[in-house]
Design a protein around this motif. Structure first.
Motif, PDB file in Angstrom:
ATOM      1  N   GLY A  39       7.750  -8.087  -9.132  1.00 22.75           N
ATOM      2  CA  GLY A  39       8.309  -8.948  -8.105  1.00 22.75           C
ATOM      3  C   GLY A  39       7.370  -9.238  -6.959  1.00 22.75           C
ATOM      4  N   LEU A  40       6.204  -8.628  -6.958  1.00 19.76           N
ATOM      5  CA  LEU A  40       5.252  -8.819  -5.867  1.00 19.76           C
ATOM      6  C   LEU A  40       4.067  -9.665  -6.319  1.00 19.76           C
ATOM      7  N   SER A  41       3.377 -10.199  -5.357  1.00 20.50           N
ATOM      8  CA  SER A  41       2.146 -10.923  -5.676  1.00 20.50           C
ATOM      9  C   SER A  41       1.021  -9.908  -5.886  1.00 20.50           C
ATOM     10  N   TRP A  42      -0.116 -10.382  -6.364  1.00 19.22           N
ATOM     11  CA  TRP A  42      -1.229  -9.467  -6.591  1.00 19.22           C
ATOM     12  C   TRP A  42      -1.778  -8.930  -5.276  1.00 19.22           C
ATOM     13  N   LYS A  43      -1.651  -9.709  -4.207  1.00 21.22           N
ATOM     14  CA  LYS A  43      -2.130  -9.232  -2.907  1.00 21.22           C
ATOM     15  C   LYS A  43      -1.257  -8.101  -2.391  1.00 21.22           C
ATOM     16  N   ALA A  44       0.040  -8.239  -2.512  1.00 22.41           N
ATOM     17  CA  ALA A  44       0.953  -7.191  -2.056  1.00 22.41           C
ATOM     18  C   ALA A  44       0.770  -5.920  -2.883  1.00 22.41           C
ATOM     19  N   THR A  45       0.577  -6.080  -4.185  1.00 23.76           N
ATOM     20  CA  THR A  45       0.342  -4.917  -5.041  1.00 23.76           C
ATOM     21  C   THR A  45      -0.961  -4.220  -4.648  1.00 23.76           C
ATOM     22  N   GLY A  46      -1.990  -4.997  -4.370  1.00 21.16           N
ATOM     23  CA  GLY A  46      -3.262  -4.420  -3.924  1.00 21.16           C
ATOM     24  C   GLY A  46      -3.135  -3.686  -2.614  1.00 21.16           C
ATOM     25  N   ILE A  48      -0.436  -2.150  -1.498  1.00 25.34           N
ATOM     26  CA  ILE A  48       0.274  -0.893  -1.765  1.00 25.34           C
ATOM     27  C   ILE A  48      -0.690   0.135  -2.339  1.00 25.34           C
ATOM     28  N   VAL A  49      -1.530  -0.276  -3.282  1.00 24.87           N
ATOM     29  CA  VAL A  49      -2.510   0.632  -3.873  1.00 24.87           C
ATOM     30  C   VAL A  49      -3.488   1.111  -2.806  1.00 24.87           C
ATOM     31  N   LEU A  50      -3.947   0.210  -1.954  1.00 25.42           N
ATOM     32  CA  LEU A  50      -4.882   0.569  -0.892  1.00 25.42           C
ATOM     33  C   LEU A  50      -4.266   1.568   0.083  1.00 25.42           C
ATOM     34  N   VAL A  51      -3.029   1.353   0.469  1.00 29.99           N
ATOM     35  CA  VAL A  51      -2.348   2.276   1.390  1.00 29.99           C
ATOM     36  C   VAL A  51      -2.182   3.647   0.738  1.00 29.99           C
ATOM     37  N   LEU A  52      -1.848   3.692  -0.537  1.00 26.42           N
ATOM     38  CA  LEU A  52      -1.716   4.976  -1.225  1.00 26.42           C
ATOM     39  C   LEU A  52      -3.047   5.725  -1.280  1.00 26.42           C
ATOM     40  N   ILE A  53      -4.131   5.009  -1.572  1.00 27.52           N
ATOM     41  CA  ILE A  53      -5.452   5.649  -1.631  1.00 27.52           C
ATOM     42  C   ILE A  53      -5.864   6.152  -0.249  1.00 27.52           C
ATOM     43  N   LEU A  54      -5.676   5.335   0.781  1.00 30.29           N
ATOM     44  CA  LEU A  54      -6.016   5.761   2.143  1.00 30.29           C
ATOM     45  C   LEU A  54      -5.176   6.960   2.578  1.00 30.29           C
ATOM     46  N   GLY A  55      -3.911   6.949   2.242  1.00 35.77           N
ATOM     47  CA  GLY A  55      -3.049   8.091   2.566  1.00 35.77           C
ATOM     48  C   GLY A  55      -3.525   9.356   1.894  1.00 35.77           C
TER      49      GLY A  55
END
Length: 64
Positions: A39-46, A48-55
């Motif tokens: 349901g998300l665009s590729w930018k939104a998915t990216g 989320i992945v970036l925030v998880l990695i930074l966290g």
């Protein structure tokens, strides 16, 4: 001859809706990562992945 071509996302959503209508009891157990990312665009998915990695990196730096 004009054919109504649908995108893969539209076809996937149409098939999912059809499955929900046919198997109403299984509709409540569905969900998960596929529905979130679908349901998300590729930018939104990216993002989320970036925030998880930074966290994860911040957690390792400060709590280990």
């Amino acid at each position: 001859m004009s054919e109504n071509k649908e995108s893969p996302e539209e076809r996937r959503e149409r098939l999912r809706q059809q499955d929900i209508r046919e198997n109403a009891s299984s509709a409540y157990s569905r969900g998960g990562l596929q529905d979130l990312v679908g349901g998300l665009s590729w930018k939104a998915t990216g993002m989320i992945v970036l925030v998880l990695i930074l966290g994860f990196v911040i957690y390792n730096v400060f709590f280990r």
